[in-house]
Design an enzyme around this catalytic site. Structure first.
Site, PDB file in Angstrom:
ATOM      1  N   HIS A  70      27.136 -19.450 -21.320  1.00 31.47           N
ATOM      2  CA  HIS A  70      26.893 -18.664 -20.106  1.00 31.47           C
ATOM      3  C   HIS A  70      26.021 -19.421 -19.108  1.00 31.47           C
ATOM      4  CE1 HIS A  70      26.470 -15.249 -17.522  1.00 31.47           C
ATOM      5  NE2 HIS A  70      25.171 -15.137 -17.751  1.00 31.47           N
ATOM      6  N   SER A 106      25.732 -15.574 -12.704  1.00 32.03           N
ATOM      7  CA  SER A 106      25.466 -14.356 -13.469  1.00 32.03           C
ATOM      8  C   SER A 106      25.077 -13.215 -12.525  1.00 32.03           C
ATOM      9  CB  SER A 106      24.397 -14.651 -14.531  1.00 32.03           C
ATOM     10  OG  SER A 106      24.344 -13.631 -15.489  1.00 32.03           O
ATOM     11  N   ASP A 142       9.062  -4.366 -15.562  1.00 37.52           N
ATOM     12  CA  ASP A 142       9.203  -2.906 -15.546  1.00 37.52           C
ATOM     13  C   ASP A 142      10.407  -2.480 -14.712  1.00 37.52           C
ATOM     14  OD1 ASP A 142       6.967  -2.680 -17.134  1.00 37.52           O
ATOM     15  OD2 ASP A 142       5.602  -2.221 -15.479  1.00 37.52           O
TER      16      ASP A 142
END
Length: 256
Positions: free
Chosen positions: A236, A87, A177
């Site tokens: 996936h 990925s 964040d």
């Protein structure tokens, strides 16, 4: 340098090391079982990518950044390696292969293509942020609390591998964040031109839509010696859905 988990070869040979690079929200130890099995004749090194696990936190999270981090690990190993990425990690290893091909003998890319995607993963960041960490003592309790926001037990288990319950208070070992801010870069692609002339294997999940027929031309252009195979029953997270089949596919390619 990135945090590494080293699985030494049980019977050392002349095989080059294998470096494994996890995907978004993952950890090097996600591949522990596969790494141990593939370490029968070679050293296998799984990394924690920047802003994940026990690796460093950084304000930037681009594929050139990640490729540079992996190149530093390869440099510490003293020579070329075989390289596997899943990925987001697959995009990072493709970026490295297209820009510094001499570092890589063989390349394995797990369920990702060198294209931009619309699969926004920001909802998972919101899910992790929603978990109340106050007075959290056990992973079972964390799972019960997280179930209020995520129905899929497999996804919950995956996320909770990155929850540090030994910290006071508990904390996520993921820089939420920065990953949220950098999500457009993570979903996108750099446009690195290559090509990588070495041997490459793309392993697609049959129940995933990350490697589609329309992606094959760009894969063939950038990786002209690529083979594309599919694990029909995998999604996936194909290394978790069909670990033994995935492991066997990788082993046959690396040893051929």
């Amino acid at each position: 340098m990135l945090n590494t988990l080293v699985h030494p070869a049980r019977e050392p040979s002349d095989a080059v090391p294998l470096v494994i690079v996890h995907g978004l929200f993952g950890l090097g130890r996600n591949f522990n079982s596969i790494a141990r099995n593939l370490a029968d004749r070679r050293d296998v090194i799984a990394v924690d990518q920047r802003n994940h696990g026990d690796s460093f936190r950084a304000d930037s999270h681009t594929y050139p950044d990640m490729a540079g981090d992996i190149a530093e690990v390869i440099g510490s190993l003293g020579g070329r390696v075989d390289l596997l990425g899943h990925s987001m990690g697959g995009k990072a290893v493709m970026q490295l292969a297209l820009t510094q091909p001499d570092l890589i003998r063989r390349l394995v890319v797990a369920d990702i293509a060198p294209v931009a995607y619309g699969h926004d993963q920001s909802q998972h960041i919101r899910t992790m942020r929603a978990l109340k960490l106050t007075d959290l003592k056990t992973r079972g309790e964390a799972d019960r609390r997280l179930a209020e926001f995520e129905d899929d037990p497999g996804l919950r288990a995956f996320f909770l591998q990155s929850l540090d319950l030994k910290a006071d208070p508990p904390r996520w070992k993921i820089n939420l964040d920065v990953l949220e801010r950098e999500m457009p870069n993570i979903l996108g692609w750099t446009g690195a031109e290559g090509p990588f002339e070495g041997s490459a294997l793309f392993v697609a999940g049959g129940r995933s839509d990350y490697i589609l027929p329309e992606h094959r031309p760009v894969i063939r252009t950038l990786f002209p010696r690529a083979r594309i195979v599919k694990l029909p029953e995998a999604g996936h997270w194909l290394h978790a859905d069909q670990p033994r089949e995935f492991e066997a596919t990788v082993r046959i390619f690396l040893d051929s």
